[in-house]
Design a protein around this motif. Structure first.
Motif, PDB file in Angstrom:
ATOM      1  N   GLY A 124      12.030 -10.496 -46.481  1.00  0.00           N
ATOM      2  CA  GLY A 124      12.924 -10.814 -45.359  1.00  0.00           C
ATOM      3  C   GLY A 124      13.715  -9.619 -44.849  1.00  0.00           C
ATOM      4  N   LEU A 125      14.150  -8.751 -45.756  1.00  0.00           N
ATOM      5  CA  LEU A 125      15.006  -7.635 -45.324  1.00  0.00           C
ATOM      6  C   LEU A 125      14.266  -6.637 -44.445  1.00  0.00           C
ATOM      7  N   ASN A 126      12.965  -6.548 -44.634  1.00  0.00           N
ATOM      8  CA  ASN A 126      12.207  -5.582 -43.830  1.00  0.00           C
ATOM      9  C   ASN A 126      11.585  -6.211 -42.589  1.00  0.00           C
ATOM     10  N   ARG A 127      11.856  -7.521 -42.414  1.00  0.00           N
ATOM     11  CA  ARG A 127      11.312  -8.187 -41.218  1.00  0.00           C
ATOM     12  C   ARG A 127      12.354  -8.218 -40.108  1.00  0.00           C
ATOM     13  N   VAL A 128      11.891  -8.584 -38.900  1.00  0.00           N
ATOM     14  CA  VAL A 128      12.802  -8.688 -37.765  1.00  0.00           C
ATOM     15  C   VAL A 128      13.545 -10.020 -37.865  1.00  0.00           C
ATOM     16  N   ALA A 129      14.888  -9.974 -37.725  1.00  0.00           N
ATOM     17  CA  ALA A 129      15.698 -11.178 -37.933  1.00  0.00           C
ATOM     18  C   ALA A 129      15.346 -12.279 -36.949  1.00  0.00           C
ATOM     19  N   LYS A 130      14.995 -11.890 -35.704  1.00  0.00           N
ATOM     20  CA  LYS A 130      14.691 -12.919 -34.705  1.00  0.00           C
ATOM     21  C   LYS A 130      13.525 -13.769 -35.173  1.00  0.00           C
ATOM     22  N   ARG A 131      12.536 -13.106 -35.821  1.00  0.00           N
ATOM     23  CA  ARG A 131      11.371 -13.847 -36.285  1.00  0.00           C
ATOM     24  C   ARG A 131      11.777 -14.810 -37.402  1.00  0.00           C
ATOM     25  N   ARG A 132      12.683 -14.327 -38.273  1.00  0.00           N
ATOM     26  CA  ARG A 132      13.198 -15.185 -39.349  1.00  0.00           C
ATOM     27  C   ARG A 132      13.875 -16.399 -38.739  1.00  0.00           C
ATOM     28  N   ASP A 133      14.713 -16.113 -37.683  1.00  0.00           N
ATOM     29  CA  ASP A 133      15.467 -17.173 -37.056  1.00  0.00           C
ATOM     30  C   ASP A 133      14.522 -18.202 -36.437  1.00  0.00           C
ATOM     31  N   ALA A 134      13.460 -17.712 -35.773  1.00  0.00           N
ATOM     32  CA  ALA A 134      12.504 -18.614 -35.131  1.00  0.00           C
ATOM     33  C   ALA A 134      11.828 -19.496 -36.183  1.00  0.00           C
ATOM     34  N   LEU A 135      11.454 -18.879 -37.311  1.00  0.00           N
ATOM     35  CA  LEU A 135      10.818 -19.644 -38.379  1.00  0.00           C
ATOM     36  C   LEU A 135      11.756 -20.729 -38.909  1.00  0.00           C
ATOM     37  N   GLU A 136      13.052 -20.330 -39.111  1.00  0.00           N
ATOM     38  CA  GLU A 136      14.020 -21.295 -39.618  1.00  0.00           C
ATOM     39  C   GLU A 136      14.200 -22.447 -38.629  1.00  0.00           C
ATOM     40  N   LYS A 137      14.247 -22.097 -37.318  1.00  0.00           N
ATOM     41  CA  LYS A 137      14.427 -23.138 -36.303  1.00  0.00           C
ATOM     42  C   LYS A 137      13.239 -24.098 -36.316  1.00  0.00           C
ATOM     43  N   LYS A 138      12.023 -23.544 -36.474  1.00  0.00           N
ATOM     44  CA  LYS A 138      10.814 -24.359 -36.511  1.00  0.00           C
ATOM     45  C   LYS A 138      10.895 -25.331 -37.687  1.00  0.00           C
ATOM     46  N   LEU A 139      11.312 -24.772 -38.852  1.00  0.00           N
ATOM     47  CA  LEU A 139      11.417 -25.573 -40.067  1.00  0.00           C
ATOM     48  C   LEU A 139      12.431 -26.698 -39.877  1.00  0.00           C
ATOM     49  N   GLU A 140      13.563 -26.346 -39.245  1.00  0.00           N
ATOM     50  CA  GLU A 140      14.616 -27.325 -39.007  1.00  0.00           C
ATOM     51  C   GLU A 140      14.090 -28.462 -38.130  1.00  0.00           C
ATOM     52  N   ALA A 141      13.303 -28.103 -37.077  1.00  0.00           N
ATOM     53  CA  ALA A 141      12.762 -29.105 -36.161  1.00  0.00           C
ATOM     54  C   ALA A 141      11.806 -30.038 -36.901  1.00  0.00           C
ATOM     55  N   VAL A 142      10.959 -29.446 -37.782  1.00  0.00           N
ATOM     56  CA  VAL A 142      10.001 -30.263 -38.548  1.00  0.00           C
ATOM     57  C   VAL A 142      10.749 -31.247 -39.446  1.00  0.00           C
ATOM     58  N   ILE A 143      11.805 -30.745 -40.134  1.00  0.00           N
ATOM     59  CA  ILE A 143      12.580 -31.617 -41.032  1.00  0.00           C
ATOM     60  C   ILE A 143      13.214 -32.751 -40.239  1.00  0.00           C
ATOM     61  N   ARG A 144      13.767 -32.380 -39.045  1.00  0.00           N
ATOM     62  CA  ARG A 144      14.419 -33.402 -38.230  1.00  0.00           C
ATOM     63  C   ARG A 144      13.418 -34.462 -37.779  1.00  0.00           C
ATOM     64  N   GLU A 145      12.227 -34.028 -37.342  1.00  0.00           N
ATOM     65  CA  GLU A 145      11.191 -34.978 -36.922  1.00  0.00           C
ATOM     66  C   GLU A 145      10.837 -35.911 -38.077  1.00  0.00           C
ATOM     67  N   ASP A 146      10.695 -35.335 -39.272  1.00  0.00           N
ATOM     68  CA  ASP A 146      10.372 -36.129 -40.461  1.00  0.00           C
ATOM     69  C   ASP A 146      11.438 -37.186 -40.714  1.00  0.00           C
ATOM     70  N   LEU A 147      12.729 -36.739 -40.595  1.00  0.00           N
ATOM     71  CA  LEU A 147      13.837 -37.664 -40.861  1.00  0.00           C
ATOM     72  C   LEU A 147      13.838 -38.798 -39.850  1.00  0.00           C
ATOM     73  N   GLU A 148      13.572 -38.419 -38.556  1.00  0.00           N
ATOM     74  CA  GLU A 148      13.566 -39.446 -37.505  1.00  0.00           C
ATOM     75  C   GLU A 148      12.433 -40.444 -37.730  1.00  0.00           C
ATOM     76  N   ALA A 149      11.241 -39.912 -38.081  1.00  0.00           N
ATOM     77  CA  ALA A 149      10.084 -40.783 -38.335  1.00  0.00           C
ATOM     78  C   ALA A 149      10.386 -41.712 -39.507  1.00  0.00           C
ATOM     79  N   ASP A 150      11.059 -41.159 -40.502  1.00  0.00           N
ATOM     80  CA  ASP A 150      11.419 -41.913 -41.698  1.00  0.00           C
ATOM     81  C   ASP A 150      12.352 -43.065 -41.333  1.00  0.00           C
ATOM     82  N   SER A 151      13.390 -42.730 -40.507  1.00  0.00           N
ATOM     83  CA  SER A 151      14.381 -43.776 -40.193  1.00  0.00           C
ATOM     84  C   SER A 151      13.767 -44.825 -39.281  1.00  0.00           C
ATOM     85  N   GLN A 152      12.777 -44.456 -38.424  1.00  0.00           N
ATOM     86  CA  GLN A 152      12.129 -45.443 -37.547  1.00  0.00           C
ATOM     87  C   GLN A 152      11.234 -46.394 -38.342  1.00  0.00           C
TER      88      GLN A 152
END
Ligand SMILES: C[C@H](N)C(=O)N[C@@H](CCCCN)C(=O)O
Length: 460
Positions: free
Chosen positions: A430-458
């Protein structure tokens, strides 16, 4: 989910945090700019004069850690006002002590000033990390450091001038307390910027809360990193044990590498005069080269870090370059401008990488504590280096052994840098990578988790 780093007002935050720290750096260097008048007016020996700096440093071997904990527990807003108020108070007491010709009061003033000064860098760095996470963090920190260092440079010009001429109708000439009172007004400017930042933070909290409500977002666990300041779990001293190996290596690197830069500045004039036989005036001018170079290129180094990553590589290369600089000062007669320029370049590269790296390896809710702990350990190094340097100089009678010692300390920094690269590579690089890419990956992960939670609650 919208974060502070998505808002344009982050640039206002950058200007305000930079001016706040410049006020602190301006006054930190106040005694140096007024050394002779202070010694004459208060009848101070060299040791008593140096004590004005020691009382600043020694409490900070511990205090920034608690300052950082306070940032995580009470938030950046309250901590910022507390630490800026402390430097205002400290500078006021210092100026009053000098006006009253009371060395003891002046020492109390410098101690109080120090109690706020280093913790202020901790909260300032935390605020910049929160507002620029995943964006131009290294650029922002680099620009902030440039403005802060300009505070030191401006101090060197302004303080002696005010001492000479005073301020007509306000401050009498040929009185060191006049120049120090001017410094007090500069701390009030920092306080004004801190209050403006407080208002901006409060407005941003409200805006983000309304925005989150609209988005009906799932609350994140660690909201400080996300940008809103609600602290969900309280950070405690015991949580330090959960800091990663990368964090500890960064802290060791910070203490050893900074120990070859800032304490060198204290003896640079002596090194240059002893080796090249120039006058004190010329040596004084030459020794400002590293800080001036660093001040000019910090934002560009920061941009390079933001665009390319390679933080751990840069930390290692910076330490290696510093070792070469000190070895050349110990053993060669190359024109002194060369090693001083190289020191400015390596300092800038190092500073551009170290602070954003710490922000990347710790959890958001522990950011203040992490910066505080690193700053405390760093102050331990900076308080003990002058003692080691003084002892070496006194026992050997020259600065050659001192320069070899600086080079050895920098080589420890290289070894720590190599270990950091290995550990970081094993942990995903992570330290040698570009932070924006890290941020994008984290955002993607967050979206997937949120979708999972929504599907779960439905499905329930
Ligand atoms: C001495 C102080 N603790 C320090 O390390 N200062 C750094 C910059 C601190 C980070 C500012 N956002 C320096 O290079 O002067």
């Amino acid at each position: 989910m919208m974060q502070r780093s998505d808002l344009k007002s982050r640039w206002v935050v950058l200007v305000l945090t930079a001016v706040i720290l410049a006020g602190s750096y301006f006054n930190y260097d106040g005694p140096a700019a007024l050394k002779a008048p202070l010694q004459e007016t208060l009848h101070l020996s060299d040791t008593q004069y140096n004590l004005l700096y020691s009382v600043y440093s020694f409490p900070n071997i511990v205090l920034p850690l608690f300052g950082g904990l306070l940032v995580d527990r009470c938030g950046t807003k309250a901590s910022l006002i507390l630490f800026v108020s402390t430097i205002v108070l400290g500078q006021g007491i210092f100026a009053a002590g000098v006006a009253l010709r009371r060395y003891d009061i002046a020492l109390v003033g410098r101690t109080v000033f120090g109690m706020g000064g280093e913790s202020l860098t901790v909260v300032q760095t935390t605020i910049q990390a929160v507002w620029f996470q995943g964006k131009e963090m290294a650029f922002a920190m680099g620009l902030g450091l440039t403005v802060a260092r300009l505070g030191s440079v401006i101090n060197d010009w302004v303080m002696p001038a005010i001492y000479q001429s005073g301020v007509p109708g306000l401050l009498p000439p040929l009185e060191p307390a006049s120049a120090l009172s001017f410094g007090f007004f500069i701390t009030l400017l920092s306080l004004g910027c801190a209050l403006a930042l407080l208002l901006l933070e409060v407005r941003t909290d409200r805006f983000l809360a309304a925005q989150h409500k609209r988005e009906q977002a799932q609350p994140l666990l660690h909201d400080t990193a996300a940008g809103a300041e609600a602290v969900v779990e309280h950070m405690s001293l015991a949580d330090i044990q959960h800091f990663s190996a990368s964090y500890w290596l960064l802290t060791v690197s910070c203490v050893v590498v900074y120990a070859t830069i800032l304490p060198f500045n204290n003896v640079a004039a002596g090194v240059i005069m002893g080796k090249y036989g120039v006058s004190l005036e010329v040596a004084d001018r030459l020794m400002s080269i590293p800080y001036l170079i660093a001040a000019c290129i910090n934002p560009f180094m920061g941009t390079a870090v933001d665009l390319l990553g390679y933080r751990a590589v840069m930390l290692t290369a910076g330490a290696a370059a510093l070792a070469a600089v000190h070895l050349s000062l110990a053993w060669t007669m190359v024109p002194v401008v060369l090693p001083l320029v190289a020191m400015g370049l390596s300092y800038s590269a190092y500073a551009a990488a170290i602070w954003p790296s710490i922000a990347l390896v710790v959890d958001g809710r522990a950011m203040g504590t992490a910066f505080g702990l690193t700053t405390a350990v760093q102050n331990g190094g900076m308080a003990s280096m002058p003692i080691a340097v003084g002892t070496l100089r006194d026992t050997t009678g020259s600065y050659q052994a001192v320069e070899i010692f600086f080079a050895c300390v920098a080589m420890v920094g290289v070894a720590v840098g190599v270990a950091l690269n290995v550990v970081n590579h094993r942990a995903g690089g992570g330290l040698n990578r570009v932070a924006k890419r890290r941020d994008a990956l984290e955002k993607k992960l967050e979206a997937v988790i949120r979708e999972d939670l929504e599907a779960d609650s439905q499905s329930r």
